[in-house]
Design a protein around this motif. Sequence first.
Motif, PDB file in Angstrom:
ATOM      1  N   THR A  11       0.937  -1.341   0.332  1.00 53.77           N
ATOM      2  CA  THR A  11       0.257   0.137  -0.172  1.00 53.77           C
ATOM      3  C   THR A  11       0.586   1.423   0.027  1.00 53.77           C
TER       4      THR A  11
ATOM      5  N   TRP B  15      -2.357  -2.889  -3.686  1.00 53.21           N
ATOM      6  CA  TRP B  15      -1.801  -3.373  -4.358  1.00 53.21           C
ATOM      7  C   TRP B  15      -2.391  -4.940  -4.174  1.00 53.21           C
TER       8      TRP B  15
ATOM      9  N   ASP C 273      -2.219  -9.313  -4.523  1.00 49.71           N
ATOM     10  CA  ASP C 273      -2.751 -10.185  -5.417  1.00 49.71           C
ATOM     11  C   ASP C 273      -3.014 -11.322  -5.073  1.00 49.71           C
TER      12      ASP C 273
ATOM     13  N   VAL D  89       1.657  -3.377 -14.312  1.00 47.86           N
ATOM     14  CA  VAL D  89       2.169  -2.522 -13.614  1.00 47.86           C
ATOM     15  C   VAL D  89       2.209  -1.112 -14.073  1.00 47.86           C
TER      16      VAL D  89
ATOM     17  N   ALA E  54      -0.690   2.016 -12.418  1.00 44.03           N
ATOM     18  CA  ALA E  54      -0.403   2.910 -11.862  1.00 44.03           C
ATOM     19  C   ALA E  54      -0.356   4.442 -11.820  1.00 44.03           C
TER      20      ALA E  54
ATOM     21  N   VAL F  67      -5.747  -1.636  -7.139  1.00 41.03           N
ATOM     22  CA  VAL F  67      -5.488  -2.584  -8.133  1.00 41.03           C
ATOM     23  C   VAL F  67      -5.080  -4.387  -7.337  1.00 41.03           C
TER      24      VAL F  67
ATOM     25  N   VAL G 248       5.647  -4.534  -8.472  1.00 37.91           N
ATOM     26  CA  VAL G 248       5.278  -3.882  -8.056  1.00 37.91           C
ATOM     27  C   VAL G 248       6.109  -2.837  -6.997  1.00 37.91           C
TER      28      VAL G 248
END
Length: 513
Positions: free
Chosen positions: A359, A365, A367, A453, A457, A466, A492
């Motif tokens: 974060t 982000w 997964d 990514v 972004a 994301v 990331v």
Amino acid sequence: MSGRLDELTSWRADWSGLRVAVLGLSVTGFSVADTLAELGADVLVATEHADPEYARLLPVIGARLHVGALDAVPNALVAFAPEVVVASPGFPPTHPVVQWTRQQGIALWGDLELAWRVRDKVARADGSPADWVLITGTNGKTTTTQMTAAMLAAGGLRAAPCGNIGIPILDAVRDPAGFDVLVVEVSSHQLWYLSHQVDGPDPVSPHASVCLNLAADHLKWHGSFEAYRDAKAVVYAHTRVACVYNRADAATMRMVEDADVVEGARAIGFGLDVPGPSDLGVVEGILVDRAFLEERRTSALELCTVADMADRGLAAPHIVANALAAAALARSLGVGPTAVRDALLRFRLDAHRIAVVATAGGVTWVDDSKATNPHAAASSLAAYPGAIWIVGGLLKGVDISDLVATRGARTKAVIVIGVERSPILAAFARHAPAVPVIEVDAGETEDVMARVVQLAAERARDGDVVLLAPATASFDQFSSYADRGERFAAAVHELLARGADDEHDDPASGGDT
């Protein structure tokens, strides 16, 4: 020959000289061959590709190996004249050797059938073999298997998570330490093979069983959704104590209603709503049990709170549902509410399951590369509505349109990867035309995640998520879902590290000039 096979329902039965062909030499295939060789059977392993280590070990344990194409029945197999064929789960019903086996009237088993027959190799203190708990479903199998085993262990039982989770069930059966309960994750492939044995002399009869949910998956393997559903339903056959089902998934309820179970087995529902008697559910943020207590019509037992689970990263709705299913299974074996809570408060999800990678700058982000089908991705998108969604890969014959219509339309943007992009693009054009869709060239295999990514972004703002929840298999561009998730996380971290360096070098940031 069926007479002899009917007698082979114990490790101590006479297996000597039984001619058994084993299809496949993966971890499952080797465990089958190793078990049969230890029993004294005559074993031939047939495989198209042999792992060098397994191939080296086969003659050591006394088994033979045939390596070659299996698009037709090899002469070596015909000459061997097997009395039983044990197939690894990867062999579909349409495989030529599987079809030949059935046409010849040769007994066709999977590893579950063999494991059940020899389950008494290591006995419990009272002399009985370990109880079995069977767990299947389109999604959530592994998490529920791990949670169940953790709850059983917290309750003082020796429990082994095994099966499709990665540890062959035959290895657990033969473990000299012995167990009280085998918590078995079973795939639809394994259940299809088991379906041929449900009327046999000693059918698999678990203490408890669950189908967590049902959605289209593995349709190429099974041939149709109906065949896939019918295979999943086998999990409930001959259940002795508790048939656990998902109240939010009517298909699982119908499976229980139609199942041929041992007299006295109970139907136990789980869900995120308020439970009725004989169910588990959620009341004002508290996970409760109204199934395994005498006063279940008027009372409930507290198991854990959603807030406590949130502290462990377990508050996503589908994870809470998994916890309730696991609790139902554990409670059916006498595990107390405190042990259930203790296990959940110590539990950690596997990597690549709704894992927060980072974060930074107000952007989270996530997964969830393990979301390898639309049903799993729907759960992720429900947990993170409005996310920038990374989707795509191999669809395995599954239609993604419903997922796009129900969840995709609420996303902020979509980044599409993989080789099977056309169905995804068409679904967004039809069902969510207002959502920005960005394609990443399927040829960018090596650097695909770095590109993904970067694109995410550029669109992410403070408060955004994301989400990598591909809804597909990974093998078009990656070696596994784990590889896909690891590359995403690495990209990331690289992006954030580069951004931190840029900020440090910027005179306006207050760094050295």
